[in-house]
Design an enzyme around this catalytic site. Sequence first.
Site, PDB file in Angstrom:
ATOM      1  N   GLY A  62       0.867  -1.171   0.157  1.00 35.43           N
ATOM      2  CA  GLY A  62      -0.048   0.136   0.042  1.00 35.43           C
ATOM      3  C   GLY A  62       0.790   1.237  -0.021  1.00 35.43           C
ATOM      4  O   GLY A  62       2.112   1.056  -0.163  1.00 35.43           O
ATOM      5  N   GLU A 111      -0.390   1.068  -6.265  1.00 31.48           N
ATOM      6  CA  GLU A 111       0.414   0.551  -4.899  1.00 31.48           C
ATOM      7  C   GLU A 111       0.800  -0.880  -4.811  1.00 31.48           C
ATOM      8  O   GLU A 111       1.742  -1.278  -4.561  1.00 31.48           O
ATOM      9  CB  GLU A 111      -0.147   1.285  -3.728  1.00 31.48           C
ATOM     10  CG  GLU A 111       0.087   2.603  -3.494  1.00 31.48           C
ATOM     11  CD  GLU A 111       1.499   3.242  -3.321  1.00 31.48           C
ATOM     12  OE1 GLU A 111       2.548   2.206  -3.015  1.00 31.48           O
ATOM     13  OE2 GLU A 111       1.657   4.386  -3.331  1.00 31.48           O
ATOM     14  N   GLU A 130       4.539  -2.414  -5.675  1.00 30.39           N
ATOM     15  CA  GLU A 130       5.161  -3.059  -4.412  1.00 30.39           C
ATOM     16  C   GLU A 130       5.253  -4.458  -4.723  1.00 30.39           C
ATOM     17  O   GLU A 130       6.210  -5.138  -4.254  1.00 30.39           O
ATOM     18  CB  GLU A 130       4.677  -2.662  -3.211  1.00 30.39           C
ATOM     19  CG  GLU A 130       4.760  -1.242  -2.764  1.00 30.39           C
ATOM     20  CD  GLU A 130       4.295  -1.077  -1.435  1.00 30.39           C
ATOM     21  OE1 GLU A 130       3.862  -1.856  -0.756  1.00 30.39           O
ATOM     22  OE2 GLU A 130       4.573   0.048  -0.921  1.00 30.39           O
ATOM     23  N   GLU A 164      11.252  -6.945   0.332  1.00 29.78           N
ATOM     24  CA  GLU A 164      10.802  -8.467   0.322  1.00 29.78           C
ATOM     25  C   GLU A 164       9.363  -8.453   0.157  1.00 29.78           C
ATOM     26  O   GLU A 164       8.651  -7.679   0.619  1.00 29.78           O
ATOM     27  CB  GLU A 164      11.345  -9.013   1.274  1.00 29.78           C
ATOM     28  CG  GLU A 164      11.402 -10.590   1.676  1.00 29.78           C
ATOM     29  CD  GLU A 164      11.473 -11.051   2.925  1.00 29.78           C
ATOM     30  OE1 GLU A 164      12.121 -12.216   2.701  1.00 29.78           O
ATOM     31  OE2 GLU A 164      11.955 -10.376   3.968  1.00 29.78           O
TER      32      GLU A 164
END
Length: 174
Positions: free
Chosen positions: A72, A88, A92, A142
Amino acid sequence: MHVLEKFKYCPVCGSEHFEEQNAKSKCCENCGFEYYLNPSAAVAAFILNRKGELLVVRRKLEPSKGMLDLPGGFVDIDETMYEALLREVKEETGLEVVKSEFFTTLPNHYRYSGFMVPTLDTFFICEIEDENLLKAADDASEAVWLKLSDVHTEHFGLRSIRHALRAFLQCRGF
Protein backbone atom coordinates in the site's frame (compact mmCIF):
# COMPACT_ATOMS: atom_id res chain seq x y z
CA MET A 1 7.34 18.40 15.83
CA HIS A 2 3.80 19.25 14.79
CA VAL A 3 3.54 19.76 11.04
CA LEU A 4 1.96 23.23 11.40
CA GLU A 5 5.13 24.44 13.14
CA LYS A 6 6.86 24.20 9.73
CA PHE A 7 4.49 26.85 8.33
CA LYS A 8 5.95 30.09 9.67
CA TYR A 9 4.81 32.46 6.92
CA CYS A 10 1.48 32.88 5.19
CA PRO A 11 1.65 31.09 1.81
CA VAL A 12 -0.60 33.77 0.26
CA CYS A 13 0.90 37.11 1.36
CA GLY A 14 4.17 36.05 3.03
CA SER A 15 3.28 37.65 6.37
CA GLU A 16 4.97 36.30 9.48
CA HIS A 17 1.68 36.79 11.31
CA PHE A 18 0.48 33.32 10.36
CA GLU A 19 -0.89 32.28 13.73
CA GLU A 20 -2.14 28.98 15.10
CA GLN A 21 -5.91 28.94 15.66
CA ASN A 22 -6.01 25.40 17.07
CA ALA A 23 -4.23 22.04 16.63
CA LYS A 24 -5.41 21.75 13.03
CA SER A 25 -5.36 25.25 11.56
CA LYS A 26 -3.51 28.52 11.15
CA CYS A 27 -4.81 31.91 10.07
CA CYS A 28 -2.99 34.93 8.65
CA GLU A 29 -3.70 38.06 10.67
CA ASN A 30 -2.64 40.14 7.66
CA CYS A 31 -4.74 38.77 4.75
CA GLY A 32 -7.16 36.42 6.52
CA PHE A 33 -6.03 33.22 4.73
CA GLU A 34 -6.90 30.09 6.75
CA TYR A 35 -5.07 26.80 6.38
CA TYR A 36 -6.51 23.57 7.74
CA LEU A 37 -4.26 20.56 8.17
CA ASN A 38 -6.22 17.55 6.93
CA PRO A 39 -4.91 14.00 6.91
CA SER A 40 -3.19 12.53 3.88
CA ALA A 41 -5.03 9.55 2.41
CA ALA A 42 -3.35 6.15 2.24
CA VAL A 43 -4.40 2.63 1.26
CA ALA A 44 -3.33 -0.87 2.29
CA ALA A 45 -4.26 -4.31 0.97
CA PHE A 46 -5.05 -7.60 2.67
CA ILE A 47 -4.30 -10.19 -0.02
CA LEU A 48 -4.70 -13.93 0.57
CA ASN A 49 -3.37 -16.58 -1.80
CA ARG A 50 -5.07 -19.90 -2.64
CA LYS A 51 -3.60 -21.46 0.52
CA GLY A 52 -5.10 -18.69 2.68
CA GLU A 53 -1.71 -17.09 3.37
CA LEU A 54 -1.39 -13.32 3.77
CA LEU A 55 0.88 -11.29 1.53
CA VAL A 56 3.24 -9.07 3.51
CA VAL A 57 6.11 -6.88 2.40
CA ARG A 58 9.24 -5.74 4.18
CA ARG A 59 9.73 -1.97 4.29
CA LYS A 60 12.75 -0.78 2.32
CA LEU A 61 12.61 2.78 3.69
CA GLU A 62 11.93 4.66 6.91
CA PRO A 63 9.76 4.87 8.82
CA SER A 64 10.00 1.35 10.19
CA LYS A 65 12.63 0.26 7.68
CA GLY A 66 13.09 -3.52 7.77
CA MET A 67 9.77 -4.22 9.47
CA LEU A 68 6.77 -5.91 7.91
CA ASP A 69 3.94 -4.05 6.22
CA LEU A 70 0.96 -4.59 3.98
CA PRO A 71 1.22 -3.57 0.32
CA GLY A 72 0.00 0.00 0.00
CA GLY A 73 0.89 3.66 0.17
CA PHE A 74 -0.29 7.22 -0.29
CA VAL A 75 -3.07 8.32 -2.59
CA ASP A 76 -1.80 10.72 -5.28
CA ILE A 77 -3.49 13.97 -6.27
CA ASP A 78 -6.43 13.38 -8.65
CA GLU A 79 -6.41 9.66 -7.85
CA THR A 80 -9.25 7.69 -6.24
CA MET A 81 -8.66 5.33 -3.34
CA TYR A 82 -9.30 2.42 -5.69
CA GLU A 83 -6.82 3.70 -8.29
CA ALA A 84 -4.21 4.18 -5.55
CA LEU A 85 -4.83 0.65 -4.29
CA LEU A 86 -4.31 -0.86 -7.75
CA ARG A 87 -1.20 1.25 -8.38
CA GLU A 88 0.44 0.66 -4.99
CA VAL A 89 -0.12 -3.11 -5.03
CA LYS A 90 1.27 -3.30 -8.59
CA GLU A 91 4.29 -1.10 -7.74
CA GLU A 92 5.27 -3.02 -4.59
CA THR A 93 4.40 -6.59 -5.59
CA GLY A 94 3.92 -6.78 -9.36
CA LEU A 95 0.41 -8.18 -8.76
CA GLU A 96 -2.84 -7.07 -10.40
CA VAL A 97 -5.83 -6.57 -8.09
CA VAL A 98 -8.99 -7.87 -9.79
CA LYS A 99 -11.43 -7.39 -6.93
CA SER A 100 -11.42 -5.39 -3.72
CA GLU A 101 -13.74 -4.86 -0.79
CA PHE A 102 -13.57 -2.13 1.84
CA PHE A 103 -12.48 -3.46 5.24
CA THR A 104 -11.85 -0.52 7.58
CA THR A 105 -10.25 2.88 7.94
CA LEU A 106 -7.99 4.15 10.73
CA PRO A 107 -6.22 7.40 11.58
CA ASN A 108 -2.45 7.22 11.82
CA HIS A 109 0.67 9.36 12.11
CA TYR A 110 3.49 8.85 9.64
CA ARG A 111 6.95 10.25 10.43
CA TYR A 112 8.35 12.03 7.38
CA SER A 113 11.20 14.57 7.13
CA GLY A 114 11.33 15.03 10.88
CA PHE A 115 7.67 15.63 11.59
CA MET A 116 4.52 13.60 12.01
CA VAL A 117 2.11 13.65 9.08
CA PRO A 118 -1.49 12.79 10.01
CA THR A 119 -2.90 10.13 7.69
CA LEU A 120 -6.20 8.38 7.17
CA ASP A 121 -5.44 4.80 6.16
CA THR A 122 -8.07 2.79 4.29
CA PHE A 123 -7.80 -0.99 4.21
CA PHE A 124 -9.18 -3.30 1.53
CA ILE A 125 -9.47 -7.06 1.19
CA CYS A 126 -8.26 -7.84 -2.30
CA GLU A 127 -8.18 -10.65 -4.80
CA ILE A 128 -5.37 -10.84 -7.32
CA GLU A 129 -5.07 -12.24 -10.81
CA ASP A 130 -1.93 -14.40 -10.63
CA GLU A 131 0.00 -14.90 -7.37
CA ASN A 132 2.93 -16.38 -9.32
CA LEU A 133 3.83 -12.89 -10.58
CA LEU A 134 4.84 -11.80 -7.07
CA LYS A 135 8.03 -9.75 -7.03
CA ALA A 136 9.04 -7.14 -4.43
CA ALA A 137 9.76 -3.70 -5.88
CA ASP A 138 9.50 0.04 -5.16
CA ASP A 139 9.23 0.58 -1.36
CA ALA A 140 9.27 -3.17 -0.61
CA SER A 141 12.57 -5.01 -0.17
CA GLU A 142 10.82 -8.37 0.15
CA ALA A 143 7.35 -9.82 -0.43
CA VAL A 144 6.31 -13.11 1.20
CA TRP A 145 3.22 -15.16 1.97
CA LEU A 146 2.65 -15.90 5.67
CA LYS A 147 0.27 -18.37 7.24
CA LEU A 148 -2.24 -16.41 9.31
CA SER A 149 -1.09 -18.33 12.38
CA ASP A 150 2.44 -17.01 11.75
CA VAL A 151 1.40 -13.34 11.52
CA HIS A 152 2.50 -11.43 14.62
CA THR A 153 1.39 -7.81 14.73
CA GLU A 154 4.48 -6.71 16.68
CA HIS A 155 6.56 -7.42 13.53
CA PHE A 156 4.69 -4.66 11.68
CA GLY A 157 6.11 -1.16 12.01
CA LEU A 158 3.13 1.13 11.55
CA ARG A 159 0.45 1.53 14.24
CA SER A 160 -2.57 1.58 11.92
CA ILE A 161 -1.34 -1.54 10.13
CA ARG A 162 -1.04 -3.39 13.46
CA HIS A 163 -4.57 -2.34 14.50
CA ALA A 164 -6.14 -3.27 11.16
CA LEU A 165 -4.23 -6.56 11.16
CA ARG A 166 -5.60 -7.46 14.61
CA ALA A 167 -9.14 -6.82 13.36
CA PHE A 168 -8.50 -8.80 10.17
CA LEU A 169 -7.08 -11.77 12.07
CA GLN A 170 -10.02 -11.71 14.53
CA CYS A 171 -12.45 -11.85 11.60
CA ARG A 172 -10.56 -14.93 10.38
CA GLY A 173 -10.69 -16.62 13.79
CA PHE A 174 -7.08 -15.95 14.86
